[in-house]
Scaffold this active site. Structure first.
Site, PDB file in Angstrom:
ATOM      1  N   LYS A 164       0.691  -1.236  -0.075  1.00  0.00           N
ATOM      2  CA  LYS A 164      -0.072   0.014  -0.104  1.00  0.00           C
ATOM      3  C   LYS A 164       0.894   1.368   0.077  1.00  0.00           C
ATOM      4  CE  LYS A 164      -2.125  -1.585   3.693  1.00  0.00           C
ATOM      5  NZ  LYS A 164      -1.443  -2.668   3.761  1.00  0.00           N
ATOM      6  N   GLU A 197      -2.271   4.909   5.899  1.00  0.00           N
ATOM      7  CA  GLU A 197      -2.871   4.440   7.117  1.00  0.00           C
ATOM      8  C   GLU A 197      -4.220   5.082   7.387  1.00  0.00           C
ATOM      9  OE1 GLU A 197      -1.375   2.144   8.434  1.00  0.00           O
ATOM     10  OE2 GLU A 197       0.923   2.469   7.679  1.00  0.00           O
TER      11      GLU A 197
END
Length: 192
Positions: free
Chosen positions: A15, A88
């Site tokens: 990610k 996040e």
């Protein structure tokens, strides 16, 4: 029309690497970006966003009290932004996700959010739940379980490698604290 994107996956799916590549693509073309990450995740140290493969970048940090709409729109008024990237994103509050939707809708800036879908017990994070509900585009990134199947779950382990079945939803850690598993192996490890 700008969109709100949510790139989600288990741990170890790349990610942060994807976010940093997208940021590089914009900046390489002379476009301004704004990067954000959760204040509680300090694994990157000096570099607020850091991938497991060693790429990193400075970023603004958000916490529960950060007004993302205000901060981003103020920065955009000084220097037009071509993209906002949030790492996040599972740690966002629901109202902050709506603020990011406003950035896309009212300011016309694409917002790319990257985060975990679920915690170590298979439960949605607040930020992830809100993004799954309102993002214009949902993109699943793939990680691989030790068996070769797609890893969709995050197993928290203790110092001896045993599965942790209870505890706080948020505990920052990397490969030493979490293992990405397919649902079958996650269920076996959790004794379900």
């Amino acid at each position: 029309m700008a969109k709100l994107y949510f790139y989600y996956a288990s741990m170890n799916a790349g990610k942060s690497t994807n976010l940093l590549q997208a940021d590089f693509n914009y900046r390489e073309r002379g476009m301004a970006t704004m990067l954000w990450t959760a204040a509680l995740d300090d694994r990157g140290g000096e570099r607020a966003i850091e991938s497991r493969i060693g790429l990193g970048a400075d970023a603004h940090r958000f916490d529960a009290g950060t007004d993302l709409w205000q901060r981003i729109s103020a920065a955009h008024a000084v220097q037009p932004l071509s993209c906002v990237l949030v790492d996040e994103a599972q740690f966002l509050r629901r109202d902050q996700v709506w603020q990011l939707a406003r950035v896309a809708d009212a300011a016309g800036i694409p917002v790319l959010c990257y985060g975990l879908r679920t915690d170590f017990q298979g439960e949605l994070f607040e930020g992830s739940a809100a993004l799954l509900g309102i993002a214009d585009s949902l993109i699943e990134l793939k990680a691989v379980c030790h068996c070769g199947r797609k890893a969709t779950m995050n197993l928290r382990v203790d110092d001896s490698g045993a599965a942790v079945r209870a505890g706080r939803q948020t505990e920052i850690g990397g490969n030493d604290r979490y293992v990405a598993l397919c649902r079958r192996h996650f269920s076996e490890a959790m004794g379900q």
